[in-house]
Design an enzyme around this catalytic site. Structure first.
Site, short mmCIF file in Angstrom:
data_model
loop_
_atom_site.label_atom_id
_atom_site.label_comp_id
_atom_site.label_asym_id
_atom_site.label_seq_id
_atom_site.Cartn_x
_atom_site.Cartn_y
_atom_site.Cartn_z
N GLU A 11 -6.47 9.17 0.09
CA GLU A 11 -6.68 7.71 0.17
C GLU A 11 -7.74 7.20 -0.80
OE1 GLU A 11 -4.86 5.59 1.57
OE2 GLU A 11 -3.83 6.60 3.21
N HIS B 132 1.23 5.77 -1.68
CA HIS B 132 1.90 7.02 -1.29
C HIS B 132 3.24 7.21 -2.00
CE1 HIS B 132 -1.32 7.43 1.53
NE2 HIS B 132 -1.06 6.21 2.00
N HIS C 158 0.84 -1.21 0.00
CA HIS C 158 0.00 0.00 0.00
C HIS C 158 0.87 1.26 0.00
CE1 HIS C 158 -3.00 2.96 1.23
NE2 HIS C 158 -2.16 3.33 2.18
N SER D 94 -3.73 0.77 -4.30
CA SER D 94 -3.04 -0.43 -3.79
C SER D 94 -3.99 -1.61 -3.67
CB SER D 94 -2.40 -0.13 -2.43
OG SER D 94 -3.38 0.29 -1.51
FE LIG Z 1 -2.40 5.13 3.18
#
Ligand SMILES: [Fe+2]
Length: 289
Positions: A203, A162, A157, A222
């Site tokens: 997110e 990110h 993730h 992700s």
């Molecule tokens: Fe995150």
């Protein structure tokens, strides 16, 4: 909450908490591995170098499997800015990259770096560190039994979400904006409001591209499962007050997503709202916390 699910399943000592459905909950080898990686992070200060992790063949195999799935899903469902940033960050297909390697590349591109999270990272530290160009990332890998799903943010993730973001100056500016708001306020109510906006943008945000919602949020990027069901989510136009009034799922698919016209639109929307946010206005918005 800080990063997505970060408050729920893993505690700072590496034990798995409330998520009863966690696939590693009854696997002693997995629990021992998580505990060992959490121990590496004990006492870590923001900006300290992350330790080198020797990943196992099973962890590498999970990475390769998810990489293949996300490659296809990104081409189909990710927005243009993400696809471009992905080229810049050069996520390796065949092995798990070390934090130091990802961080060095991000620093050259946008001035951001990964800093180590061992488990729970509270809002103040998690969000506030973004003002100084640090993003808290973990080093553990999800359980191999369900490689395409993780009930919490793992290194997959953090790199595919990110890490890709922080290769692009437009994204990095949004992280800094959120971080700067977080260091200005003092109360948990105000921090939670900033965290909720972070949730619905960095997110779970989507952009309208050619009349189609395309993902830019890290949690979407992700998860090939989340990306594959974008067309089943209810999409609303991005508006800070509407987002703050919307309940969300900490684990499970998000029923409502917020769409912006561009990353500039995301940054402008957040900047306009956050510039007026202080501890008093946060209390008026959320009198009960
Ligand atoms: Fe995150």
């Amino acid at each position: 909450m800080s990063d997505v699910w970060r408050r729920t399943p893993i505690a700072a000592d590496g034990t798995l908490g409330a998520a009863a459905e966690h696939p590693g909950r009854r696997d002693p080898l997995y629990l021992a591995r998580r505990h060992a990686l959490a121990e590496l992070a004990r006492g870590h200060r923001v900006g300290d170098p992350s330790p080198v992790v020797e990943y196992t063949e099973s962890e590498q195999a999970t990475w390769r499997r998810v990489h293949r799935a996300l490659d296809d899903a990104h081409r189909a469902y990710a927005c243009r800015a993400v696809l471009d940033a992905r080229e810049e960050v050069r996520v390796p297909a065949d092995r798990i990259p070390q934090h130091a390697e990802v961080g060095a590349r991000l620093r050259r591109l946008t001035g951001f770096d990964f800093t180590l999270a061992g488990g729970v990272v509270e809002n103040e530290r998690f969000l506030g560190s973004m003002a100084r160009g640090y993003f808290h990332a973990v080093q553990f890998v999800r359980h191999p039994a369900v490689p395409l799903y993780s009930p919490e943010p793992d290194i997959i993730h953090d790199v595919f979400g990110h890490g890709i973001h922080l290769a692009a100056p437009e994204f990095a500016a949004i992280y800094r904006l959120i971080g700067q708001a977080a260091v200005r306020v003092k109360t948990e109510a105000a921090l939670q409001i900033i965290s909720d906006l972070y949730w619905f943008t960095l997110e779970y945000g989507v952009l309208e591209e050619g009349g189609t919602p395309k993902a830019y949020g890290a949690a979407l990027l992700s998860s090939s499962g989340e990306l594959g069901r974008l067309d089943r989510s209810r999409i609303r136009d991005l508006n800070a007050l509407d987002a703050l009034a919307t309940p969300y799922e900490i684990s499970g698919y998000q029923p409502v997503l917020f769409a912006a016209r561009s990353l500039t639109h995301v940054a402008d929307t957040l900047a306009a709202f956050l510039s007026d946010l202080d501890d008093d206005s946060a209390l008026r918005l959320r009198p009960h916390g």
